[in-house]
Design an enzyme around this catalytic site. Structure first.
Site, PDB file in Angstrom:
ATOM      1  N   ASP A   1      -7.313  -5.371   0.466  1.00  0.00           N
ATOM      2  CA  ASP A   1      -8.072  -4.139   0.203  1.00  0.00           C
ATOM      3  C   ASP A   1      -9.553  -4.458   0.033  1.00  0.00           C
ATOM      4  O   ASP A   1     -10.423  -3.718   0.494  1.00  0.00           O
ATOM      5  CB  ASP A   1      -7.533  -3.425  -1.042  1.00  0.00           C
ATOM      6  CG  ASP A   1      -6.285  -2.608  -0.752  1.00  0.00           C
ATOM      7  OD1 ASP A   1      -5.811  -2.648   0.408  1.00  0.00           O
ATOM      8  OD2 ASP A   1      -5.781  -1.945  -1.663  1.00  0.00           O
TER       9      ASP A   1
ATOM     10  N   ASP B   1      -2.218  -8.323  -1.686  1.00  0.00           N
ATOM     11  CA  ASP B   1      -2.447  -6.879  -1.768  1.00  0.00           C
ATOM     12  C   ASP B   1      -3.889  -6.594  -2.163  1.00  0.00           C
ATOM     13  O   ASP B   1      -4.588  -5.778  -1.541  1.00  0.00           O
ATOM     14  CB  ASP B   1      -1.473  -6.297  -2.802  1.00  0.00           C
ATOM     15  CG  ASP B   1      -1.439  -4.781  -2.799  1.00  0.00           C
ATOM     16  OD1 ASP B   1      -2.070  -4.148  -1.926  1.00  0.00           O
ATOM     17  OD2 ASP B   1      -0.773  -4.208  -3.678  1.00  0.00           O
TER      18      ASP B   1
ATOM     19  N   TYR C   1       5.661  -8.173  -8.157  1.00  0.00           N
ATOM     20  CA  TYR C   1       6.165  -6.863  -7.759  1.00  0.00           C
ATOM     21  C   TYR C   1       7.685  -6.809  -7.774  1.00  0.00           C
ATOM     22  O   TYR C   1       8.273  -5.730  -7.843  1.00  0.00           O
ATOM     23  CB  TYR C   1       5.651  -6.474  -6.370  1.00  0.00           C
ATOM     24  CG  TYR C   1       4.171  -6.205  -6.295  1.00  0.00           C
ATOM     25  CD1 TYR C   1       3.390  -6.068  -7.443  1.00  0.00           C
ATOM     26  CD2 TYR C   1       3.531  -6.091  -5.073  1.00  0.00           C
ATOM     27  CE1 TYR C   1       2.043  -5.826  -7.374  1.00  0.00           C
ATOM     28  CE2 TYR C   1       2.176  -5.845  -4.983  1.00  0.00           C
ATOM     29  CZ  TYR C   1       1.431  -5.715  -6.136  1.00  0.00           C
ATOM     30  OH  TYR C   1       0.079  -5.473  -6.061  1.00  0.00           O
TER      31      TYR C   1
ATOM     32  N   LYS D   1      -3.403 -19.342  -8.099  1.00  0.00           N
ATOM     33  CA  LYS D   1      -4.057 -19.442  -9.407  1.00  0.00           C
ATOM     34  C   LYS D   1      -3.428 -20.623 -10.143  1.00  0.00           C
ATOM     35  O   LYS D   1      -2.921 -20.508 -11.257  1.00  0.00           O
ATOM     36  CB  LYS D   1      -3.897 -18.128 -10.187  1.00  0.00           C
ATOM     37  CG  LYS D   1      -4.776 -18.024 -11.431  1.00  0.00           C
ATOM     38  CD  LYS D   1      -6.263 -18.034 -11.127  1.00  0.00           C
ATOM     39  CE  LYS D   1      -7.069 -17.834 -12.422  1.00  0.00           C
ATOM     40  NZ  LYS D   1      -8.520 -18.042 -12.200  1.00  0.00           N
TER      41      LYS D   1
ATOM     42  N   ASP E   1      -9.761 -16.154  -7.610  1.00  0.00           N
ATOM     43  CA  ASP E   1     -11.059 -15.593  -7.984  1.00  0.00           C
ATOM     44  C   ASP E   1     -12.159 -16.126  -7.070  1.00  0.00           C
ATOM     45  O   ASP E   1     -13.061 -15.378  -6.662  1.00  0.00           O
ATOM     46  CB  ASP E   1     -11.384 -15.865  -9.456  1.00  0.00           C
ATOM     47  CG  ASP E   1     -10.957 -17.231  -9.942  1.00  0.00           C
ATOM     48  OD1 ASP E   1     -10.374 -17.992  -9.145  1.00  0.00           O
ATOM     49  OD2 ASP E   1     -11.199 -17.544 -11.117  1.00  0.00           O
TER      50      ASP E   1
END
Length: 363
Positions: A256, A252, A145, A196, A228
């Site tokens: 959610d 983020d 970001y 990751k 994942d």
């Protein structure tokens, strides 16, 4: 708590349902403050779309200065269809990112707890939700970001290519993992670092630094999990998590996803903290323009964010505990907004929390 100097809270109601849920959070804070002898004064400022309309900026300098001088910042939501052009030079979300940067906020805390009375509100089977009580610590200042975006036009053979860089420094990783370890020490003593590392060099740095930091916290057990696999475990066995620490984008997305564990994204609060200065408190939901102005929004995420504000920035854990107990009690008694399958409006749910708070025994 003994009476002292007023605590100053900057209120950034923002866009959409923001003003509606923030109004209920303020009313609940005032009710709790009266019980514990805390004095809170509010300073309303602009951010997001309403700030763009009024000043041409998503984060006016006046707003940022007021926040820097405050004890805490309470935010509603930013954004909406009116300002939804992704090519616009000024967008509401820039106000939120600028505020985090301007206040030096590097960690976003998002607690996720499955309330026993709301297990049926989730699409998951109740047995998958029993005992879920986790805290996600999301890094806020680095990652994709805040990378350098570039749009490359000259692609061999024609066409275009877009590039966003994902950059982390060891210092950014070190401070957020250290915070996660300190928080875990006051909970169940387990930290899961999500990355990751099988693909990304930035994640390999993250994993190495996280391992080094955890070694300095022998009372905390650290494990690593690929993002994942973490996404899958949040659905299949979330009760196994205690504290999850991860990068900006992964946090983020995962939080959610975790909203389904509580039955509604409207239930989830958050706190953004730095090394010093005021914290920023906001529900994780967006501005929900489809229901804005209709009095239908669930204010519990904002109310619980205000409880976190009392605990982390206003030095009032007793007031925070009152609010959290009141939310638990009114939900247990059947209070529900539409997102939870009920019929209460925003103001009615806020009133239910205040009524429950008045009945909570003094500690």
């Amino acid at each position: 708590m003994s009476a002292g100097a007023d605590k100053r809270v900057v209120v950034l109601a923002g866009d959409g349902i923001g003003p509606e849920v923030v109004a209920e959070a303020r009313a609940v804070v005032d009710a709790a403050a009266a019980r514990v002898g805390l004095r809170v004064c509010y300073d309303e400022q602009l951010i997001g779309g309403v700030a763009i309309d009024a000043t041409g900026e998503a984060l006016p300098e006046r707003t940022l200065d007021a926040c820097r001088d405050a004890d805490a910042v309470l935010l509603g939501a930013v954004g909406g269809p009116k300002w939804d052009d992704p090519n616009a030079p000024v967008r509401p979300e820039q106000g939120l990112l600028g505020l985090r940067k301007g206040l030096g906020l590097f960690a976003n805390l998002r607690p996720v707890r499955a309330h026993p009375a709301l297990l049926d509100a989730s699409p998951l089977r109740p047995e998958r939700l029993s005992g879920v009580d986790l805290l996600v610590v999301r890094e806020l200042t680095g990652g994709i970001y805040f990378g350098t975006p570039r749009l490359l036009e000259a692609v061999p053979g024609g066409g275009t290519r877009a590039l966003d860089t994902m950059v982390y420094t060891d210092a950014e990783v070190r401070r957020v993992v250290a915070l996660a370890c300190r928080l875990a020490a006051g909970r169940r003593g387990r930290v899961t670092s999500v990355d990751k590392a099988n693909v990304l060099e930035s994640s390999r740095l993250w994993r190495r630094v996280a391992t080094e930091v955890a070694a300095a916290h022998p009372a905390v057990e650290l494990d690593h999990l690929l993002v994942d696999a973490a996404a899958m475990r949040l659905i299949t066995s979330a009760a196994g998590f205690d504290v999850v620490v991860t990068s900006n984008m992964f946090g983020d997305i995962l939080t959610d996803e975790a909203s389904v564990l509580t039955g509604s994204i409207g239930m989830l609060p958050s706190a953004s903290l730095g090394a010093r200065g005021p914290g920023l408190y906001e529900p994780i939901h967006g501005s929900a323009p489809d229901i804005a102005g209709r009095g239908l929004a669930n204010p519990l995420g904002a109310i619980l964010s205000a409880a976190m504000m009392l605990r982390h920035s206003l030095d009032c854990p007793a007031g925070a505990a009152l609010i959290e107990r009141a939310v638990d009690d009114c939900v247990q008694a059947g209070a529900r907004t539409a997102d939870l399958g009920g019929s209460l409006g925003t103001a009615e749910m806020g009133a239910a929390v205040r009524e429950a708070l008045a009945r909570v025994p003094a500690q």
